[in-house]
Write an enzyme that holds these catalytic residues in place. Structure first.
Site, PDB file in Angstrom:
ATOM      1  N   ARG A  70       0.814  -1.221   0.000  1.00 49.89           N
ATOM      2  CA  ARG A  70       0.000   0.000   0.000  1.00 49.89           C
ATOM      3  C   ARG A  70       0.846   1.270   0.000  1.00 49.89           C
ATOM      4  O   ARG A  70       0.495   2.275   0.606  1.00 49.89           O
ATOM      5  CB  ARG A  70      -0.959   0.019   1.193  1.00 49.89           C
ATOM      6  N   SER A 129     -11.272  -0.630   3.033  1.00 51.92           N
ATOM      7  CA  SER A 129     -10.486  -0.930   4.234  1.00 51.92           C
ATOM      8  C   SER A 129      -9.884   0.365   4.759  1.00 51.92           C
ATOM      9  O   SER A 129      -9.134   1.035   4.051  1.00 51.92           O
ATOM     10  CB  SER A 129      -9.380  -1.932   3.901  1.00 51.92           C
ATOM     11  N   GLU A 146      -5.656   4.122   5.829  1.00 49.61           N
ATOM     12  CA  GLU A 146      -5.342   3.992   4.413  1.00 49.61           C
ATOM     13  C   GLU A 146      -5.810   5.201   3.601  1.00 49.61           C
ATOM     14  O   GLU A 146      -5.108   5.622   2.687  1.00 49.61           O
ATOM     15  CB  GLU A 146      -5.972   2.696   3.871  1.00 49.61           C
TER      16      GLU A 146
END
Length: 410
Positions: free
Chosen positions: A183, A273, A406
């Site tokens: 990520r 998420s 995130e």
């Protein structure tokens, strides 16, 4: 050629041209969380030349700016943004020259990600099928190296065409220079600018790679590496399954977690998420409960630095043999083992379950998946942020792990 969504395959020379501009535009409806105040100004170029011109104009003006794609990974402040929002709406997928057995696609940054995945599956090209159902635009895929069910965008990315803020020039960044990780990428480590297009390399099936079973003559996808996906498909890890079956299974799994945009599913009003799975040292992980899910992460090798002499000295360093003898000091040691933990497990074990919300808040944990924060109805960005901080504090107090959000907060 037509894709699953019934539109013709776009090409680079078929892009629409023009640009839309407006002021005092509500940003909440342009995001999947549906929160956030207005932008002082928004521009929406629909062709790459217009995008370049618009971005350079904004940079020259000195205005604050940020780039908005599909709005699926962002939390906009309730105060909005007192600057210019560049909403990338460029479309186009062009097939370019590629080595035998592979397909290379240059995809404009504004191309909706899941439409791209659906198109590649319909064509029998493997490499993106497990990334089905992820909302957002293609331009975001290298920024956070999107991933799911054992695949990452970085596995297939060849290069990124990028307008660099520092130089004002377009550069083509090769995959090895993107610093892709879990990520993350070079873009999340300080490289500012605008992604213009992304080039992918996919595998082209041949006649021996097709299935003639009930699923029809669909090309086989990459080997299944994620146990949950393998179980949903009724196969063993390592097996290959028809691309269409993989896509259907992934969409079903994501929908069961509220992770597919659906106007009838209130749990899909989220940013997906909300926290990344933390990566900790193996030694730290040993102190967690034995039932805590964990996965060993391969450490990245540290580069060996070889000191070069001053050219004026006339000395020559022989780089043809092992580097260990040329470098000064002790030989480099391998990095300490690292372990990836399950953020969802940590949240649940910290006492925060599905459907949880703070008193009076309109933000909540999804009723389907502990890792998603949802807008339960007229939530504010402050509601989202408050719940996010509460989760971080509880997990930190319980396990000593600080979860990292995130989404980008604007």
């Amino acid at each position: 050629m037509s894709g699953r969504h019934g539109r013709s395959e776009p090409h680079a020379d078929e892009q629409a041209v023009g640009s839309v501009e407006a002021v005092d535009v509500a940003l909440g409806p342009l995001t999947t969380l549906k929160v956030g105040g207005p932008a002082a100004r928004i521009i929406e170029p629909v062709g790459e030349p217009e995008l370049l011109q618009a971005v350079l104009g904004v940079w020259d003006s000195g205005d604050d700016w940020f780039v908005l794609g599909g709005g699926s990974n962002v939390v906009i402040s309730d105060d909005g943004f007192d600057g210019t929002v560049i909403r990338v709406a460029t479309r186009g997928v062009a097939r370019i020259v590629a080595p035998s057995g592979t397909v290379r696609l240059r995809v404009q940054a504004g191309e909706p990600w899941d439409e791209l995945v659906a198109y590649t599956v319909d064509q029998g090209w493997s490499g993106l099928e497990a990334l089905s159902g992820i909302p957002g635009s293609t331009g975001a895929s290298p920024i956070q190296n999107i991933g799911a069910y054992g695949q990452e965008a970085g596995d297939s990315i060849v290069s990124v065409d990028f307008l660099d803020y520092g130089t004002g020039r377009v550069e083509r960044i090769a995959r090895d220079d993107l610093e892709l990780g879990y990520r993350t990428s070079v873009f999340k480590r300080g490289k500012r600018g605008v992604v213009l297009s992304v080039t992918f390399s996919l595998t082209e099936s041949d006649a021996s790679d097709s299935s003639t079973g009930p699923l029809g003559p669909l090309a086989l996808g990459d080997p299944i590496v994620y146990p949950q996906l393998a179980a949903a498909l009724g196969v063993a890890v390592g097996d290959r399954v028809a691309l269409g079956a993989v896509r259907s299974a992934v969409l079903s799994l994501r929908a069961s977690k509220g992770m597919v945009l659906d106007a009838t599913d209130p749990d899909s009003v989220s940013a997906g998420s909300f926290f990344t799975n933390p990566i900790v040292s193996e030694n730290f992980a040993r102190g967690l409960p034995s039932d805590a899910p964990r996965w060993l992460v391969e450490p990245e090798e540290e580069p060996i630095v070889v000191p070069l002499p001053d050219p004026a000295s006339g000395l020559v360093v022989d780089l043809s043999g092992p580097l260990g003898g040329a470098a000064s000091g002790p030989a480099p040691t391998s990095a300490a083992p690292q372990v990836k933990l399950s953020a969802a497990w940590l949240i649940e074990r910290a006492g925060i379950g599905k459907g949880f919300s703070l008193p009076g808040s309109r933000a909540a944990i999804s009723s389907k998946h502990t890792l998603a924060i949802v807008n339960a109805g007229d939530a504010t960005a402050a509601d989202i942020s408050e719940l996010s901080r509460y989760i971080q504090n509880r997990v930190s107090a319980e396990f000593g792990v600080v979860l990292q959000p995130e989404p980008v907060f604007v």
